[in-house]
Write a protein that holds these residues in place. Structure first.
Motif, PDB file in Angstrom:
ATOM      1  N   ALA A   1    -115.882  18.513  89.572  1.00 31.32           N
ATOM      2  CA  ALA A   1    -115.202  19.508  89.529  1.00 31.32           C
ATOM      3  C   ALA A   1    -115.478  20.243  88.124  1.00 31.32           C
ATOM      4  O   ALA A   1    -115.373  21.482  88.096  1.00 31.32           O
ATOM      5  CB  ALA A   1    -113.749  19.241  89.548  1.00 31.32           C
ATOM      6  N   VAL A   2    -115.424  19.483  87.028  1.00 35.14           N
ATOM      7  CA  VAL A   2    -115.860  20.338  85.747  1.00 35.14           C
ATOM      8  C   VAL A   2    -117.025  20.957  85.717  1.00 35.14           C
ATOM      9  O   VAL A   2    -117.110  22.037  85.054  1.00 35.14           O
ATOM     10  CB  VAL A   2    -115.704  19.176  84.548  1.00 35.14           C
ATOM     11  CG1 VAL A   2    -116.222  19.522  83.361  1.00 35.14           C
ATOM     12  CG2 VAL A   2    -114.418  18.502  84.274  1.00 35.14           C
ATOM     13  N   ASP A   3    -118.077  20.602  86.418  1.00 38.92           N
ATOM     14  CA  ASP A   3    -119.428  21.045  86.479  1.00 38.92           C
ATOM     15  C   ASP A   3    -119.278  22.452  87.392  1.00 38.92           C
ATOM     16  O   ASP A   3    -120.010  23.210  86.891  1.00 38.92           O
ATOM     17  CB  ASP A   3    -120.433  20.037  87.129  1.00 38.92           C
ATOM     18  CG  ASP A   3    -120.756  18.997  86.369  1.00 38.92           C
ATOM     19  OD1 ASP A   3    -120.522  19.085  84.987  1.00 38.92           O
ATOM     20  OD2 ASP A   3    -121.574  18.377  86.718  1.00 38.92           O
TER      21      ASP A   3
ATOM     22  N   THR B   1    -115.751   8.265  89.056  1.00 36.79           N
ATOM     23  CA  THR B   1    -115.820   9.491  88.030  1.00 36.79           C
ATOM     24  C   THR B   1    -116.601  10.700  88.587  1.00 36.79           C
ATOM     25  O   THR B   1    -116.173  11.786  87.913  1.00 36.79           O
ATOM     26  CB  THR B   1    -116.547   9.062  86.762  1.00 36.79           C
ATOM     27  OG1 THR B   1    -118.083   8.591  87.211  1.00 36.79           O
ATOM     28  CG2 THR B   1    -116.037   7.587  86.240  1.00 36.79           C
ATOM     29  N   ASP B   2    -117.361  10.570  89.671  1.00 37.94           N
ATOM     30  CA  ASP B   2    -117.762  11.789  90.131  1.00 37.94           C
ATOM     31  C   ASP B   2    -116.950  12.984  90.445  1.00 37.94           C
ATOM     32  O   ASP B   2    -117.380  14.105  90.004  1.00 37.94           O
ATOM     33  CB  ASP B   2    -118.751  11.435  91.277  1.00 37.94           C
ATOM     34  CG  ASP B   2    -120.059  10.819  91.042  1.00 37.94           C
ATOM     35  OD1 ASP B   2    -120.337  10.893  89.780  1.00 37.94           O
ATOM     36  OD2 ASP B   2    -120.913  10.322  91.646  1.00 37.94           O
ATOM     37  N   PRO B   3    -115.655  12.838  91.454  1.00 37.60           N
ATOM     38  CA  PRO B   3    -114.939  13.852  91.716  1.00 37.60           C
ATOM     39  C   PRO B   3    -114.628  14.576  90.206  1.00 37.60           C
ATOM     40  O   PRO B   3    -114.579  15.841  90.514  1.00 37.60           O
ATOM     41  CB  PRO B   3    -113.734  13.017  92.451  1.00 37.60           C
ATOM     42  CG  PRO B   3    -114.405  11.909  93.004  1.00 37.60           C
ATOM     43  CD  PRO B   3    -115.271  11.359  91.932  1.00 37.60           C
ATOM     44  N   ALA B   4    -114.099  13.990  89.377  1.00 41.79           N
ATOM     45  CA  ALA B   4    -113.684  14.857  88.169  1.00 41.79           C
ATOM     46  C   ALA B   4    -114.750  15.422  87.448  1.00 41.79           C
ATOM     47  O   ALA B   4    -114.681  16.709  87.184  1.00 41.79           O
ATOM     48  CB  ALA B   4    -112.748  14.007  87.257  1.00 41.79           C
ATOM     49  N   THR B   5    -116.024  14.793  87.344  1.00 44.33           N
ATOM     50  CA  THR B   5    -117.176  15.470  86.764  1.00 44.33           C
ATOM     51  C   THR B   5    -117.665  16.572  87.592  1.00 44.33           C
ATOM     52  O   THR B   5    -118.006  17.666  86.994  1.00 44.33           O
ATOM     53  CB  THR B   5    -118.226  14.456  86.616  1.00 44.33           C
ATOM     54  OG1 THR B   5    -117.749  13.112  85.990  1.00 44.33           O
ATOM     55  CG2 THR B   5    -119.499  14.850  85.892  1.00 44.33           C
TER      56      THR B   5
ATOM     57  N   PRO C   1    -122.132  15.330  90.951  1.00 43.39           N
ATOM     58  CA  PRO C   1    -122.129  16.302  89.985  1.00 43.39           C
ATOM     59  C   PRO C   1    -123.271  17.329  89.889  1.00 43.39           C
ATOM     60  O   PRO C   1    -124.458  17.078  90.473  1.00 43.39           O
ATOM     61  CB  PRO C   1    -122.169  15.621  88.640  1.00 43.39           C
ATOM     62  CG  PRO C   1    -121.631  14.305  88.907  1.00 43.39           C
ATOM     63  CD  PRO C   1    -122.240  14.167  90.324  1.00 43.39           C
TER      64      PRO C   1
END
Length: 512
Positions: free
Chosen positions: A171-173, A165-169, A148
């Motif tokens: 993307a949000v970042d 969890t990193d891929p979704a986090t 992230p």
């Protein structure tokens, strides 16, 4: 700083390079230099990715060697660093909470880096052996690609949890950075150490949103915009500087060579400049090379030949060096076809291209008893070791940060070849350099390679080589290709052209 030797791509080298970048950014923040808001955002960006990679790679590696308490200690420290970064992001320079958080962050980061470099990384190397460090280095780069862009102190710290969890986090970042405008400033240089025109160039470069090299695969890195794209952004309607002719020839074996002729029909064979582009042996840098080659053609009246040499990691060392030497010999034997004079060939290049130009001249003298007419070396890489004060003082300098350089060398130099003399110009015996041609070394003040380039100029002088070393103030690595928008680059090109013209004039031209 590590007190033992490491190779390009080793985890401990990569981590130490990352520490050096953040340390220099923190020094700017503490000294009140430059744009402190942008500096704080960049520190947050760097540390968010580094702490994530530590928790995915370094901490599990330590735990596997039995250092479970040490791994947990690093995770606890990272949580505290992220908490401070959140405060810094949510406040502004001058606010009491901002200044207190920055002061704490500086102390904590320095302690954290010292522990890793003096205890944990040497311990890991001893336990696993040096052969495992490049593998962990590759794992680190993979973790950096997935990390992230913002700190998340209350997120999961385990390696498996990060992978989930990193891929979704991330993307949000990315969305938050785009909405807030933060992504527009992450690749600029906020130190206040560049001149006005160079600062404008780096701001335009950052506005193109080039991701840090250490977060990219090789394929994506080759599509990443460079300084030439920033020049185009600053000059609407930009067209390349016209020359008499520019065409690509294919040598035997398929090696492409872009050949530039000056305007006008020559009355006698023309001198030739073999220009080796930079890019860390990984990136093609076609646009940057085209700008420089056109400028040199017009300012010297010489033919310029720029080979599209083979790139790593597909073709690792010494493939690129072999292509430069092949091009040199082709220019010697096909001079009549080009309208060129085989007795007046100069070797020139930028960055790792300059490395190859110097190494080729050295090798030609030793093996063929011939030398080029001149050498032109623009901010050359002259050793793979982190040599010189500029590796510290300019570690954060865009576009070639110390971490970007580390990424290039990781992909370009196999561990077994890191000590090859072609890659260690500073280590060449002085007597082997004697007899090399007149040489001009150009360095940039705001460049991590500055001091090792100047050290090589001194090395040549001690060997009796006629050498001039010129440092251009307030400009970054790669500045020569930005001549359309940098007055300093125009002055540097004029010096380069004058050096080459003098060298060519000192040799009699052969008639057709």
């Amino acid at each position: 700083m590590l007190n033992y030797p490491t190779g390009p791509g080793d985890l401990d080298r990569i981590v130490a390079d990352a520490h050096a970048v953040v340390e220099r950014q923190l020094q700017h923040l503490a000294a009140g230099r430059g744009d402190r808001r942008v500096l704080a955002d960049q520190v947050s960006y760097e540390l968010a990715r580094q702490t994530d990679a530590e928790e995915r790679v370094l901490c599990p590696a330590l735990a596997r060697t039995g250092a479970v308490a040490e791994a947990q200690h690093l995770r606890d420290e990272n949580k505290r660093l992220k908490e401070l970064l959140v405060v810094i992001q949510q406040s502004e320079p001058g606010d009491e909470e901002f200044e207190e958080a920055v002061a704490e962050l500086i102390d904590d980061v320095r302690q954290h880096a010292a522990e890793e470099e003096e205890e944990y990384l040497p311990q890991l190397r001893d336990q696993l052996g040096p052969d495992r460090m490049p593998e962990l280095g590759r794992d680190w780069l993979a973790a950096m690609r997935a990390a992230p862009a913002r700190p998340h102190p209350y997120g999961p710290a385990g390696a498996l949890a990060h992978r989930l969890t990193d891929p979704a986090t991330a993307a949000v970042d990315r969305l938050r950075d785009r909405v807030s405008g933060r992504r527009d400033i992450l690749a600029t240089d906020p130190s206040g150490l560049l001149d006005r025109q160079s600062q404008r160039l780096l701001d335009a470069f950052a506005a193109l949103h080039p991701a840090p090299l250490e977060t990219l695969t090789v394929g994506r890195a080759r599509r990443r915009p460079g300084l030439a794209a920033a020049v185009r952004a600053l000059t609407p309607g930009f067209t390349p500087e016209p020359v008499g002719d520019a065409r690509t020839l294919l040598l035997h074996g398929g090696l492409p060579v872009r050949v530039y002729h000056p305007s006008g029909g020559p009355a006698e064979p023309l001198p030739v400049i073999l220009w080796a582009h930079g890019g860390g042996w990984v990136l093609p840098e076609a646009e940057e090379a085209d700008t420089i080659c056109r400028a040199l053609t017009n300012r010297t009246g010489a033919i310029v030949a720029c080979p599209g040499y083979r790139l790593a990691p597909e073709e690792p060392f010494p493939a690129a060096f072999e292509d430069i030497r092949t091009t040199y010999h082709w220019l010697e034997t096909h001079s009549r076809f080009l309208g060129a004079d085989p007795a007046r060939i100069a070797l020139a290049g930028e960055s790792t291209g300059a490395t190859m130009a110097a190494a080729t001249a050295w090798n030609l003298r030793l093996t063929d008893s011939t030398i080029p007419a001149a050498l032109l070396l623009v901010h050359p890489l002259t050793t793979l070791a982190p040599a010189g004060d500029s590796m510290t003082t300019e570690a954060d300098a865009k576009p070639l940060t110390r971490t970007a350089l580390s990424w290039m060398l990781t992909h370009a130099v196999p561990p077994s070849t890191a000590d090859d003399p072609w890659l260690d110009l500073l280590g060449l015996p002085r007597q082997s350099l004697t007899g090399l041609p007149p040489t001009l070394v150009i360095t940039a003040e705001r460049d991590v390679l500055r001091d090792q380039g100047e050290a090589f100029g001194h090395h040549l002088a001690l060997a009796g080589v006629p050498v001039t070393t010129t440092r251009y103030q307030g400009v970054p690595h790669g500045f020569l290709a930005a001549a359309p928008v940098l007055d300093t680059a125009q002055r540097a090109l004029a010096e380069c052209a004058a050096h080459l013209r003098r060298a060519f004039a000192g040799l009699p031209a052969k008639p057709f």
